[in-house]
Design an enzyme around this catalytic site. Structure first.
Site, PDB file in Angstrom:
ATOM      1  N   LYS A 138     -12.146   8.529  -1.993  1.00  0.00           N
ATOM      2  CA  LYS A 138     -11.365   7.371  -1.565  1.00  0.00           C
ATOM      3  C   LYS A 138     -11.735   6.116  -2.358  1.00  0.00           C
ATOM      4  O   LYS A 138     -12.913   5.820  -2.566  1.00  0.00           O
ATOM      5  CB  LYS A 138     -11.600   7.127  -0.074  1.00  0.00           C
ATOM      6  CG  LYS A 138     -10.716   6.066   0.545  1.00  0.00           C
ATOM      7  CD  LYS A 138     -10.970   5.961   2.049  1.00  0.00           C
ATOM      8  CE  LYS A 138     -10.000   5.012   2.717  1.00  0.00           C
ATOM      9  NZ  LYS A 138     -10.236   4.927   4.188  1.00  0.00           N
TER      10      LYS A 138
ATOM     11  N   ARG B 252     -15.411   3.582  11.945  1.00  0.00           N
ATOM     12  CA  ARG B 252     -14.528   4.549  12.611  1.00  0.00           C
ATOM     13  C   ARG B 252     -14.756   5.941  12.047  1.00  0.00           C
ATOM     14  O   ARG B 252     -14.891   6.917  12.793  1.00  0.00           O
ATOM     15  CB  ARG B 252     -13.064   4.131  12.403  1.00  0.00           C
ATOM     16  CG  ARG B 252     -12.022   5.096  12.963  1.00  0.00           C
ATOM     17  CD  ARG B 252     -10.674   4.876  12.292  1.00  0.00           C
ATOM     18  NE  ARG B 252     -10.731   5.172  10.864  1.00  0.00           N
ATOM     19  CZ  ARG B 252      -9.852   4.718   9.967  1.00  0.00           C
ATOM     20  NH1 ARG B 252      -8.870   3.918  10.343  1.00  0.00           N
ATOM     21  NH2 ARG B 252      -9.961   5.051   8.691  1.00  0.00           N
TER      22      ARG B 252
ATOM     23  N   HIS C  93      -4.744  -4.275  -0.396  1.00  0.00           N
ATOM     24  CA  HIS C  93      -4.644  -4.947   0.905  1.00  0.00           C
ATOM     25  C   HIS C  93      -5.168  -6.376   0.870  1.00  0.00           C
ATOM     26  O   HIS C  93      -6.178  -6.692   1.515  1.00  0.00           O
ATOM     27  CB  HIS C  93      -5.422  -4.147   1.956  1.00  0.00           C
ATOM     28  CG  HIS C  93      -4.758  -2.883   2.381  1.00  0.00           C
ATOM     29  ND1 HIS C  93      -3.622  -2.858   3.167  1.00  0.00           N
ATOM     30  CD2 HIS C  93      -5.063  -1.588   2.119  1.00  0.00           C
ATOM     31  CE1 HIS C  93      -3.267  -1.601   3.382  1.00  0.00           C
ATOM     32  NE2 HIS C  93      -4.115  -0.814   2.753  1.00  0.00           N
TER      33      HIS C  93
ATOM     34  N   GLU D  40      -4.036  -8.668   2.506  1.00  0.00           N
ATOM     35  CA  GLU D  40      -3.869  -9.216   3.860  1.00  0.00           C
ATOM     36  C   GLU D  40      -5.018  -8.873   4.800  1.00  0.00           C
ATOM     37  O   GLU D  40      -5.076  -9.385   5.932  1.00  0.00           O
ATOM     38  CB  GLU D  40      -2.552  -8.713   4.467  1.00  0.00           C
ATOM     39  CG  GLU D  40      -2.587  -7.324   5.082  1.00  0.00           C
ATOM     40  CD  GLU D  40      -2.556  -6.167   4.081  1.00  0.00           C
ATOM     41  OE1 GLU D  40      -2.590  -5.005   4.517  1.00  0.00           O
ATOM     42  OE2 GLU D  40      -2.491  -6.438   2.852  1.00  0.00           O
TER      43      GLU D  40
ATOM     44  N   SER E 212      -8.188   0.336   0.024  1.00  0.00           N
ATOM     45  CA  SER E 212      -8.476   1.430   0.959  1.00  0.00           C
ATOM     46  C   SER E 212      -7.367   2.465   0.847  1.00  0.00           C
ATOM     47  O   SER E 212      -6.348   2.379   1.523  1.00  0.00           O
ATOM     48  CB  SER E 212      -8.574   0.888   2.392  1.00  0.00           C
ATOM     49  OG  SER E 212      -8.835   1.935   3.304  1.00  0.00           O
TER      50      SER E 212
ATOM     51  N   CYS F 190       0.830  -1.213   0.000  1.00  0.00           N
ATOM     52  CA  CYS F 190       0.000   0.000   0.000  1.00  0.00           C
ATOM     53  C   CYS F 190       0.867   1.266   0.000  1.00  0.00           C
ATOM     54  O   CYS F 190       1.624   1.478  -0.925  1.00  0.00           O
ATOM     55  CB  CYS F 190      -1.009  -0.026   1.141  1.00  0.00           C
ATOM     56  SG  CYS F 190      -2.412   1.091   0.810  1.00  0.00           S
TER      57      CYS F 190
END
Length: 308
Positions: free
Chosen positions: A163, A249, A235, A237, A192, A142
């Site tokens: 985003k 969040r 990502h 992972e 992300s 990333c």
């Protein structure tokens, strides 16, 4: 073969519960083989969560791996206890003289900053340069991938209007690549990020080859043969709930954020998301570890010398 991590690392209990094979120091000594030495430079704020995500994938491979956790000196994370860092992490200076078969450099939530504005940028540049002589294969993830391809090749990052956030279909552009062995032609990857690197800039660098790409969110994985480096901009992972945790969040903080793309069933955030990338995440890390095993020198001291 299992992965060797400290028995007292918080990730240990979680991974045992998940069925990941782990190894104690005593058990490792009894095995008459050299474990692969993998370093993890963890730049993420919640280091424990990242440790679990990475160790889960590395530990699922059929080779014995010894994982060393590394941190930068130029930053103190707010979301990880200092005692945890002191107990389980080495500073870069403490591992600088060592050689590693593989080394992972993670992302960090600082992608809207210019690289030179990052407090530990000069230290990170030292680490990037060090990997060319002390690491057999480096996986940059990333923001870590964007920073690395900028450092080595001057490839810039560009801000996105909104985003790139969710689970996106990606295409396998190089089915014959050892890193994509067993991959489908089309597969899901979590994304992300607020920035991107662009194909046109990568295509201008002869040493770089794009392995994965999405029609919607662009380049995902780049391989550099000469430096034996991988640049992963997304990502694979991530846990099943990572994107939902980021979403809620931001919602709780009053930050404007759209629902993650193609993530919650029926776009209903009250429903638990389904993981559609886990198998390819394991494939990717397994392929990377296997390629390291096949090509790294048996003697660690020969890493970076061109000798086998």
């Amino acid at each position: 073969m299992p992965i060797k991590i400290p028995d007292t690392l918080p990730a240990f209990e979680t991974l045992v519960h998940e069925g990941v094979r782990l190894m104690t120091e005593t058990e490792a000594i009894r095995q008459d083989i050299r474990p692969l030495q993998i370093g993890l430079l963890n730049l993420m704020p919640n280091k424990i969560k990242t440790e679990i995500q990475m160790a889960r994938l590395i530990g699922a491979t059929p080779l014995q791996v010894e994982l060393t956790l590394v941190r930068v000196n130029g930053h103190r994370p707010k979301n990880t206890p200092e005692e945890h860092l002191l107990a389980f992490y080495e500073t870069f200076e403490e591992v600088e003289a060592r050689k590693f078969d593989g080394f992972i450099i993670t992302g960090a939530p600082i992608e809207t900053l210019e690289y030179e504005e990052v407090t530990y940028w000069k230290e990170l540049q030292r680490i990037f340069d060090w990997t060319t002589t002390n690491v057999h294969s480096t996986l940059n993830v990333c923001w870590g991938g964007m920073a690395a391809v900028y450092h080595f090749h001057g490839v810039p990052k560009y801000p996105l209007k909104e985003k790139a956030f969710g689970v996106y279909r990606h295409q396998n552009l190089q089915p014959s690549s050892v890193y994509l062995n067993g991959f489908s032609d089309d597969f899901a990857v979590p994304v992300s990020r607020w920035t991107e690197v662009r194909r046109a800039d990568i295509d201008r660098v002869p040493d770089l080859e794009i392995l994965m790409e999405s029609k919607e969110v662009g380049v995902c994985l780049v391989h550099e043969k000469k430096g034996n480096r991988l640049y992963m901009f997304n990502h694979v992972e991530y846990d099943s709930t990572s994107l939902s945790e980021e979403y809620f969040r931001d919602v709780d903080a009053g930050v404007p954020i759209k629902l993650p793309h193609d993530y919650f069933p029926h776009n209903d955030s009250a429903l638990p998301p389904q993981n559609r990338w886990r198998s390819h995440a394991h494939l990717f890390f397994g392929n990377w570890i296997n390629e390291i095993y096949q090509t790294t020198p048996y003697e660690l001291a020969k890493i970076g010398t061109g000798e086998r």
